[in-house]
Design an enzyme around this catalytic site. Sequence first.
Site, PDB file in Angstrom:
ATOM      1  CD  GLU A   1      -2.940   0.892   2.415  1.00 19.28           C
ATOM      2  OE1 GLU A   1      -3.520   1.897   2.853  1.00 19.28           O
ATOM      3  OE2 GLU A   1      -3.144  -0.257   2.855  1.00 19.28           O
TER       4      GLU A   1
ATOM      5  CG  ASP B   1      -1.897   4.604   2.931  1.00 18.45           C
ATOM      6  OD1 ASP B   1      -2.572   4.113   2.034  1.00 18.45           O
ATOM      7  OD2 ASP B   1      -1.829   4.132   4.076  1.00 18.45           O
TER       8      ASP B   1
ATOM      9  CD  GLU C   1      -4.989   7.281   5.829  1.00 19.34           C
ATOM     10  OE1 GLU C   1      -5.954   6.513   5.828  1.00 19.34           O
ATOM     11  OE2 GLU C   1      -4.201   7.391   6.794  1.00 19.34           O
TER      12      GLU C   1
ATOM     13  CG  ASN D   1       2.128   4.213   6.678  1.00 23.18           C
ATOM     14  OD1 ASN D   1       3.300   3.828   6.612  1.00 23.18           O
ATOM     15  ND2 ASN D   1       1.312   3.825   7.646  1.00 23.18           N
TER      16      ASN D   1
ATOM     17  NE  ARG E   1       8.688   0.377   5.849  1.00 28.35           N
ATOM     18  CZ  ARG E   1       8.185  -0.827   5.559  1.00 28.35           C
ATOM     19  NH1 ARG E   1       6.956  -0.922   5.054  1.00 28.35           N
ATOM     20  NH2 ARG E   1       8.904  -1.910   5.760  1.00 28.35           N
TER      21      ARG E   1
ATOM     22  CD1 TRP F   1      -8.595   7.221  13.720  1.00 31.74           C
ATOM     23  CD2 TRP F   1      -6.857   8.387  12.951  1.00 31.74           C
ATOM     24  NE1 TRP F   1      -8.553   7.054  12.355  1.00 31.74           N
ATOM     25  CE2 TRP F   1      -7.489   7.738  11.858  1.00 31.74           C
ATOM     26  CE3 TRP F   1      -5.722   9.157  12.710  1.00 31.74           C
ATOM     27  CZ2 TRP F   1      -7.046   7.875  10.551  1.00 31.74           C
ATOM     28  CZ3 TRP F   1      -5.271   9.297  11.395  1.00 31.74           C
ATOM     29  CH2 TRP F   1      -5.935   8.658  10.339  1.00 31.74           C
TER      30      TRP F   1
ATOM     31  N   GLY G   1      -5.525  13.874  17.653  1.00 36.68           N
ATOM     32  CA  GLY G   1      -5.560  12.609  18.369  1.00 36.68           C
ATOM     33  C   GLY G   1      -6.935  12.180  18.820  1.00 36.68           C
TER      34      GLY G   1
ATOM     35  NE  ARG H   1       5.583   4.283  15.340  1.00 42.21           N
ATOM     36  CZ  ARG H   1       5.087   4.540  14.128  1.00 42.21           C
ATOM     37  NH1 ARG H   1       5.417   5.673  13.513  1.00 42.21           N
ATOM     38  NH2 ARG H   1       4.272   3.691  13.543  1.00 42.21           N
TER      39      ARG H   1
END
Length: 285
Positions: free
Chosen positions: A101, A103, A105, A120, A129, A195, A199, A272
């Site tokens: 995929e 992306d 968005e 991503n 990613r 989200w 957030g 992360r």
Amino acid sequence: MASPTLLLSLLFASLVISSSAAAAANFFQTTDITWGDGRAQVLDNGDLLTLSLDKTTGSGFQSINEYLFGKIDMQIKLVSGNSAGTVTAYYLRSEGSAWDEIDFEFLGNLSGDPYIVHTNVFSQGKGNREQQFYLWFDPTADFHTYSIIWNPQRIIFYVDGMPIRVFENKESIGVPFLKKQPMRIQSSLWNADNWATRGGLVKTNWSLAPFTASYRNFNEDACIWPWGQASCGSTVSDKSWYTQDLDFESQGKLKWVQNNFMIYNYCTDKKRFPQGLPPECNDAA
């Protein structure tokens, strides 16, 4: 930050590119409405497609063709006004549990606050990613061109001809690359107020529904599956996107975008990834 002269030149380039009328595919002939119960519509004799979202459901479409490498362009005008909680997704995706995929968005926001462009890359079902950007223009005031170059060496994300992200083929260090699974263009407008905006703190204001995103000038210069590269015929070597990389000038534009408009990069998020950044990040742009 960028100089006013450079910013003005880029804004002018965006207007030129976004208003250009390149030969484009007809949505009646190139896409299928996949969901939405009438909320997705093809208009203007196939030159315009709109997606709508209300409290009941959103809507979506996909390309009829599948591709194995190509250059895909789409002009999109995003939901205007208070778009908080909404997501307009535009992406290439394969089928199956180990899907690939690519992306774009677009995360809505309160009136006056900028959209976030969330990108991503998934390979064999693995994503994580993310890179996120603000834009240097209002993406709701007019149509702008969002492009994906996908070739065996790299994936390049463009906005109005401006490179914003490059994902290189790093199979040599064990990172799976997207080169075996055919993908379709898909797009949807949907509610993600758990989200999408701050957030999930800002919810969708349903009194403003329906929310609408508009599409035009869909161009698919690609190798059509199931024939793969052969579908491009003997002219594949003439297709500049098949070996496209960033020249010196384009590398400067990429750096300008990333220095001034990038707001998140997974390749710098050591909290992360406490055990170490993903291997492709060691020399990632």
